[in-house]
Design a protein around this motif. Structure first.
Motif: not given
Length: 153
Positions: A78-81, A107-112, A118-121, A146-148
């Motif tokens: 999963a991390a590779a993807e 300090e969560t990375p600034e992802l949308t 997508h990361v969670r899926e 990942v967290g909700d």
């Protein structure tokens, strides 16, 4: 191991640490002790480490009673993807994820929201595919990792 593999290992370690809650705590503690060996085995032969219980060597296992499935190879896949996904989008957050800020709200990375979803899926899909988990169980683990709040769910 390549430089990208090192980043994948670091992200997978963060995912494993985040999963170490509730009923997974004992398993995660055990896998942390074997993490480096499991990561080395994964990169030596990813297909075998994710093969499941079918013939041909089967799932990577080690002798801790009650542990039949390892999360580490699944989190590595999963991390590779995830690392590939973020890299393709030019997101420069890998180092912040690696420092253990996933999913620390401060300090969560600034992802949308879409990127976190997508990361969670990716994680849900990897758990269902490689660990043969039900979608519900995989979603529970992905929510712990990942967290909700990050996905808006």
């Amino acid at each position: 191991m390549t430089k990208d593999d090192v980043v994948v290992v670091e992200v997978a370690r963060v995912l494993l640490d985040a999963a170490g809650q509730d009923d997974l705590a004992a398993q995660v503690r055990a896998e942390r002790r074997a993490f480096d060996a499991l990561a080395e085995a994964y990169f030596h032969d990813p297909e075998r480490s994710l093969a499941g219980t079918d013939s041909g060597g089967g799932y990577l296992r080690f002798g801790i009673p009650g542990i039949e499935e390892l999360l580490t190879p699944i989190f590595l896949a999963a991390a590779a993807e995830v690392v590939g996904y973020l890299t393709r989008r030019g997101v420069d957050v890998t180092r912040r994820i690696v420092r253990g800020t996933l999913p620390a709200p401060a300090e969560t990375p600034e992802l949308t929201r879409e990127q976190w979803t997508h990361v969670r899926e990716v994680l849900v899909t990897a758990l269902m595919k490689h660990a043969k988990m039900s979608r519900r169980r995989a979603e529970t683990i992905a929510a712990a990792v990942v967290g909700d709040g990050l996905t808006g769910e």
